[in-house]
Design a protein around this motif. Structure first.
Motif, PDB file in Angstrom:
ATOM      1  N   PHE A 633      27.581  59.994 -34.541  1.00  0.00           N
ATOM      2  CA  PHE A 633      27.306  58.564 -34.584  1.00  0.00           C
ATOM      3  C   PHE A 633      25.900  58.190 -34.127  1.00  0.00           C
ATOM      4  CE2 PHE A 633      27.872  54.292 -32.496  1.00  0.00           C
ATOM      5  CZ  PHE A 633      27.926  53.577 -33.680  1.00  0.00           C
ATOM      6  N   ASP A 634      25.244  57.403 -34.980  1.00  0.00           N
ATOM      7  CA  ASP A 634      23.976  56.747 -34.658  1.00  0.00           C
ATOM      8  C   ASP A 634      24.102  55.329 -35.208  1.00  0.00           C
ATOM      9  OD1 ASP A 634      21.441  55.715 -34.478  1.00  0.00           O
ATOM     10  OD2 ASP A 634      20.421  57.500 -35.210  1.00  0.00           O
ATOM     11  N   ALA A 635      24.175  54.354 -34.324  1.00  0.00           N
ATOM     12  CA  ALA A 635      24.443  52.971 -34.746  1.00  0.00           C
ATOM     13  C   ALA A 635      23.399  52.461 -35.732  1.00  0.00           C
ATOM     14  CB  ALA A 635      24.501  52.062 -33.518  1.00  0.00           C
ATOM     15  N   ALA A 636      22.159  52.923 -35.582  1.00  0.00           N
ATOM     16  CA  ALA A 636      21.097  52.432 -36.465  1.00  0.00           C
ATOM     17  C   ALA A 636      21.302  52.875 -37.904  1.00  0.00           C
ATOM     18  CB  ALA A 636      19.738  52.916 -35.953  1.00  0.00           C
ATOM     19  N   LYS A 637      22.014  53.981 -38.120  1.00  0.00           N
ATOM     20  CA  LYS A 637      22.221  54.510 -39.465  1.00  0.00           C
ATOM     21  C   LYS A 637      23.598  54.183 -40.028  1.00  0.00           C
ATOM     22  CE  LYS A 637      19.334  58.591 -38.530  1.00  0.00           C
ATOM     23  NZ  LYS A 637      19.356  60.078 -38.466  1.00  0.00           N
ATOM     24  N   ALA A 638      24.473  53.606 -39.232  1.00  0.00           N
ATOM     25  CA  ALA A 638      25.884  53.457 -39.632  1.00  0.00           C
ATOM     26  C   ALA A 638      26.073  52.282 -40.577  1.00  0.00           C
ATOM     27  CB  ALA A 638      26.754  53.274 -38.389  1.00  0.00           C
ATOM     28  N   PRO A 639      26.587  52.526 -41.792  1.00  0.00           N
ATOM     29  CA  PRO A 639      26.874  51.421 -42.716  1.00  0.00           C
ATOM     30  C   PRO A 639      28.259  50.813 -42.498  1.00  0.00           C
ATOM     31  CG  PRO A 639      27.234  53.491 -43.830  1.00  0.00           C
ATOM     32  CD  PRO A 639      26.749  53.832 -42.436  1.00  0.00           C
ATOM     33  N   CYS A 640      29.080  51.457 -41.656  1.00  0.00           N
ATOM     34  CA  CYS A 640      30.433  50.929 -41.444  1.00  0.00           C
ATOM     35  C   CYS A 640      30.388  49.715 -40.525  1.00  0.00           C
ATOM     36  CB  CYS A 640      31.339  52.003 -40.834  1.00  0.00           C
ATOM     37  SG  CYS A 640      30.830  52.543 -39.187  1.00  0.00           S
ATOM     38  N   GLN A 641      31.503  48.999 -40.455  1.00  0.00           N
ATOM     39  CA  GLN A 641      31.613  47.859 -39.561  1.00  0.00           C
ATOM     40  C   GLN A 641      31.864  48.373 -38.149  1.00  0.00           C
ATOM     41  OE1 GLN A 641      31.178  44.617 -40.507  1.00  0.00           O
ATOM     42  NE2 GLN A 641      30.559  45.546 -42.443  1.00  0.00           N
ATOM     43  N   LEU A 642      30.845  48.246 -37.303  1.00  0.00           N
ATOM     44  CA  LEU A 642      30.947  48.812 -35.960  1.00  0.00           C
ATOM     45  C   LEU A 642      31.895  48.002 -35.095  1.00  0.00           C
ATOM     46  CD1 LEU A 642      27.176  49.514 -35.295  1.00  0.00           C
ATOM     47  CD2 LEU A 642      28.871  51.032 -36.273  1.00  0.00           C
ATOM     48  N   ARG A 643      32.654  48.728 -34.281  1.00  0.00           N
ATOM     49  CA  ARG A 643      33.504  48.057 -33.312  1.00  0.00           C
ATOM     50  C   ARG A 643      32.654  47.616 -32.132  1.00  0.00           C
ATOM     51  NH1 ARG A 643      38.597  52.276 -33.697  1.00  0.00           N
ATOM     52  NH2 ARG A 643      39.489  51.397 -35.579  1.00  0.00           N
ATOM     53  N   ARG A 644      32.904  46.432 -31.618  1.00  0.00           N
ATOM     54  CA  ARG A 644      32.196  45.785 -30.520  1.00  0.00           C
ATOM     55  C   ARG A 644      30.882  45.184 -31.016  1.00  0.00           C
ATOM     56  NH1 ARG A 644      34.028  48.252 -24.881  1.00  0.00           N
ATOM     57  NH2 ARG A 644      35.864  49.389 -25.570  1.00  0.00           N
ATOM     58  N   SER A 645      30.272  44.405 -30.144  1.00  0.00           N
ATOM     59  CA  SER A 645      29.108  43.622 -30.548  1.00  0.00           C
ATOM     60  C   SER A 645      27.857  44.484 -30.652  1.00  0.00           C
ATOM     61  CB  SER A 645      28.867  42.502 -29.524  1.00  0.00           C
ATOM     62  OG  SER A 645      28.625  43.054 -28.248  1.00  0.00           O
ATOM     63  N   GLN A 646      26.829  43.923 -31.287  1.00  0.00           N
ATOM     64  CA  GLN A 646      25.608  44.682 -31.568  1.00  0.00           C
ATOM     65  C   GLN A 646      24.900  45.151 -30.312  1.00  0.00           C
ATOM     66  OE1 GLN A 646      23.725  43.896 -34.952  1.00  0.00           O
ATOM     67  NE2 GLN A 646      22.027  45.247 -34.523  1.00  0.00           N
ATOM     68  N   ASP A 647      24.986  44.336 -29.216  1.00  0.00           N
ATOM     69  CA  ASP A 647      24.267  44.701 -28.000  1.00  0.00           C
ATOM     70  C   ASP A 647      25.138  45.466 -27.008  1.00  0.00           C
ATOM     71  OD1 ASP A 647      25.939  42.649 -27.432  1.00  0.00           O
ATOM     72  OD2 ASP A 647      24.481  41.426 -26.333  1.00  0.00           O
ATOM     73  N   ASP A 648      26.295  45.906 -27.436  1.00  0.00           N
ATOM     74  CA  ASP A 648      27.198  46.655 -26.558  1.00  0.00           C
ATOM     75  C   ASP A 648      26.865  48.136 -26.659  1.00  0.00           C
ATOM     76  OD1 ASP A 648      29.295  47.867 -25.208  1.00  0.00           O
ATOM     77  OD2 ASP A 648      30.758  46.381 -25.882  1.00  0.00           O
ATOM     78  N   THR A 649      26.533  48.745 -25.515  1.00  0.00           N
ATOM     79  CA  THR A 649      26.131  50.154 -25.518  1.00  0.00           C
ATOM     80  C   THR A 649      27.300  51.085 -25.787  1.00  0.00           C
ATOM     81  OG1 THR A 649      26.444  50.281 -23.134  1.00  0.00           O
ATOM     82  CG2 THR A 649      24.241  49.718 -23.920  1.00  0.00           C
ATOM     83  N   THR A 650      28.518  50.579 -25.732  1.00  0.00           N
ATOM     84  CA  THR A 650      29.684  51.436 -25.972  1.00  0.00           C
ATOM     85  C   THR A 650      30.266  51.201 -27.356  1.00  0.00           C
ATOM     86  OG1 THR A 650      31.167  49.815 -24.959  1.00  0.00           O
ATOM     87  CG2 THR A 650      30.250  51.496 -23.520  1.00  0.00           C
TER      88      THR A 650
END
Length: 717
Positions: A633-650
């Motif tokens: 997982f790398d949030a910057a590359k993920a096209p899926c709908q991420l769980r939790r908010s954008q500024d959440d480190t977890t």
């Protein structure tokens, strides 16, 4: 004589003396729980502290002064009275408030007794004789004792607490003026603790929990209506019987003797026509006799109506009707196990109490396990605790909390406080609460007595004012629930549905909460019941806590995630060392993270649950095995709908929304094996001449995509 303190009195209503006398109330400055009545006085040999306990599920608490060596009895009585009724003149470091809770006072008692017995064995017969050198020798004695590090800290901490009250004590009860052990920290006195961090409560084995929950839900969803109906009929009969109205030998009030005999003859005639039998009971010697007491209930007569010399008794004896082995209630059995009624022989009058207790236990298992609430919080739930939020489409459970409930000074609030945010639960929990609300009319959902009109004055109600079941009593009920289920399975030939023994021993209430956290992390797609998945409970329960870490459940959840993540990474590194191949756009990152994470975190000791939360966000640990793929997982590359908010480190990936073109994907040999199985299934569909053309085109495209992944993996080995 000092008047007793009642529940409606508060500490502010009572003038609390600075020094107690023989008749001074022990709980002079403590608020009392509803129904509490403080009668213990300073001069008593046993102090009852239970009236100041507000938790409805708590056990009775008392201090037995006869267990204290005689030379120290009066000094310690003065100390503990001050501990109960006055704030500490000196606030110790890490103290939760100026005055300890009643539970803390109770825990302190045996530790102080341990200390004075050591003094007596060393030839010291008074607290004021103790010197700094004596305390140093006591420190060495405790440090050498074969007890846990935590117990050693507790023993020493109580000495410091005793010292902190010295200015409120008379001279004969005072320790030396200087702080014990110069005020050094525990780590300097005893060294660092080597205890295992994290939750020590053992999880319930998966194979045990799954069957236990299945049976609990059977009771709630399939058996509850029958048991509730039987309980209602049993209460009606009990209320109409002679036992509840006295022992006169008359017929029912408003009935003449002749009318009562006509009713009796009609009853007997109906039994004869229907092929029924008289209610019976076995005596101690095994003889089957008529249950005259139950006949009084059925005919609503007094207890003496069927006396030995009464005509009504002779009418029954001369009826020629057989005597039944069991007294069956006139209620239908609608619940089923498989295709058969769950109680094929009906529900008997004398088994209703047991069935009600089993149903109550089943409801506790469902509520406790599927909500993640603490046992005490569940046992203190009250009628009307469940609501449904139409706008959010969420089931909410309201209740009280005691852990973390403190005032502005940090002192525990004895009556607890309402949770600011209710638990968010699933519908199965709401169903269990609804069952309990139908089963009885008490305010508490888990009362000691389901019907307060019965067993008045029993030992269960005299021992403590709290009217809820205790955690230990519920633990015993769970053991009996399992035993009943297994006996039932044995008699019905349901061997595969028996509840196996748990490797960690008896199942106590505190283990459900820990087990839920484990299942959410380890088996997110495992079915709980009724197609409810643990992944759904993960969202419902963990979000329901809304970041309220005082609840503790997010800590358990994070700790389980931490353990599971490290176990996965250790297995991954072993496979790489044995030559496992990895392909895909994130293959190099996968190998780097696996090696780096094991080098950095293997064998690492966590001292707080908060560290588990922080470490879970570490980049090196962001590897998530999925369905025939692994997400690096790398949030910057993920096209899926991420769980939790954008500024959440977890933030974590949503693996239910995985995209084939994602640059975070890697394929291990294990993933390729899964893809090969999928390809074989798709090949069968594509070659099937009867398959719909639209599906064949779609599956042919998917098969080509999977084959390319497999070929690329093979070619890069």
């Amino acid at each position: 004589m000092t008047s007793p303190l009642h529940a409606h009195d508060t500490a502010s209503d009572i003038l609390v003396p600075e020094t107690p006398e023989a008749g001074t109330l022990v709980l002079a400055a403590r608020d009392l729980a509803p129904g509490g009545n403080a009668v213990s006085v300073f001069g008593d040999d046993r102090w009852d502290l239970t009236p100041a306990i507000f938790e409805a599920h708590a056990t009775a608490i008392s201090l037995n002064w006869l267990a204290v060596p005689d030379p120290f009895r009066q000094p310690l009585k003065h100390y503990f009275w001050q501990l109960i009724n006055h704030d500490a003149p000196v606030l110790l470091r890490n103290s939760q408030g100026p005055r300890p809770s009643i539970k803390t006072v109770s825990n302190a008692f045996p530790r102080i007794v341990f200390f004075v017995k050591w003094l007596l064995a060393d030839g010291i017969v008074s607290v004021d004789e103790v010197t700094d050198e004596d305390l140093e020798r006591y420190l060495d004695f405790v440090d050498d004792a074969e007890i846990s590090h935590d117990n050693k800290e507790d023993l020493l901490h109580e000495i410091r607490r005793l010292w902190s009250y010295r200015t409120r004590l008379q001279a004969f009860a005072r320790l030396p003026a200087s702080p014990p052990w110069s005020g050094d920290d525990m780590i300097d006195l005893l060294g660092a603790s080597r205890r295992r961090t994290g939750n020590k409560t053992p999880r319930i084995a998966p194979q045990v929990m799954e069957v236990l929950l299945m049976w609990a839900l059977r009771f709630v969803q399939d058996f509850a209506d029958d048991i509730i109906a039987a309980a209602g009929e049993e209460r009606r009969l009990w209320a109409s019987g002679g036992t509840s109205r006295g022992k006169s030998g008359t017929a029912r009030a408003g009935h003449k003797s002749g009318e009562a005999q006509l009713a009796l003859r009609a009853f007997l005639a109906r039994l004869s026509d229907e092929g029924g039998s008289l209610p019976g009971r076995r005596t101690d010697d095994g003889t089957l006799k008529v249950s005259w007491s139950h006949l009084t209930r059925l005919l609503d007569t007094s207890a003496g109506y069927f006396g030995a010399d009464r005509a009504s008794r002779r009418i029954v004896q001369e009826s020629g009707l057989p005597i039944g082995e069991r007294i069956l209630l006139d209620v239908p059995v609608t619940g089923r196990v498989g295709q058969q009624p769950w109680k094929s022989d009906g529900i008997a009058y004398d088994e209703v109490k047991q069935l009600c207790r089993l149903l109550t236990t089943a409801c506790f298992i469902v509520v406790s396990y599927l909500s993640g609430a603490r046992p005490g919080e569940v046992l203190n739930l009250e009628r009307g605790c469940i609501t449904y939020d139409d706008s959010a489409r969420l089931w909410l459970m309201n209740g009280r909390r005691w852990k973390g409930a403190t005032d502005e000074d940090g002192t525990k609030i004895p009556e607890g406080e309402e949770r600011h945010d209710p638990w968010t639960v699933i519908e199965l929990v709401a169903q269990a609460v609804n069952v309990l609300e139908q089963l009885h009319d008490r305010s508490l959902l888990f009362p000691v007595l389901l019907d307060e009109r019965r067993n008045v004055g029993s030992s269960a109600t005299r021992r403590r004012p709290g009217q809820a079941l205790t955690s230990s009593a519920m633990g015993e009920d769970i053991t009996q629930f399992i035993a009943w289920i297994n006996t039932y399975c044995d008699t019905r030939g349901l061997n595969r549905e028996r509840i196996p023994d748990d490797p960690a021993g008896a199942i106590c209430p505190s283990r459900f909460r820990r087990t839920l956290a484990w299942h959410i992390v380890r088996r997110p797609r495992g079915l709980v019941a009724c197609a409810i998945q643990y992944s759904h409970i993960n969202v419902t329960v963990t979000l329901g806590y809304g970041g309220a870490y005082d609840s503790g459940f997010p800590d358990d959840h994070a700790y389980e995630q931490w353990l599971f993540r490290l176990e996965q990474l250790a297995e991954d590194e072993e496979r790489l060392a044995r030559g496992e191949h990895v392909s895909g756009p994130a293959a190099d990152t996968y190998r780097h993270r696996v090696h780096t994470a094991n080098a950095r975190f293997a064998g690492r000791v966590l001292t707080t649950h908060g560290q588990a939360h922080d470490l879970l966000a570490n980049t090196e640990l962001q590897i998530y095995p999925g369905r025939a793929m692994t997400c690096v997982f790398d949030a910057a590359k993920a096209p899926c709908q991420l769980r939790r908010s954008q500024d959440d480190t977890t933030r974590t990936p949503d693996q239910d929304d995985c995209r084939p073109n994602c640059q975070n994907i890697a394929y291990t040999d294990r993933d390729i094996a899964d893809l090969e199985a999928q390809a074989a299934e798709l090949h069968d569909v594509v070659d099937d001449p009867l398959a719909p053309s639209i599906r064949k085109r779609r599956d042919r495209h998917e098969l080509a995509r999977i084959r390319k992944i497999i070929n690329d993996h093979t070619c890069t080995k």
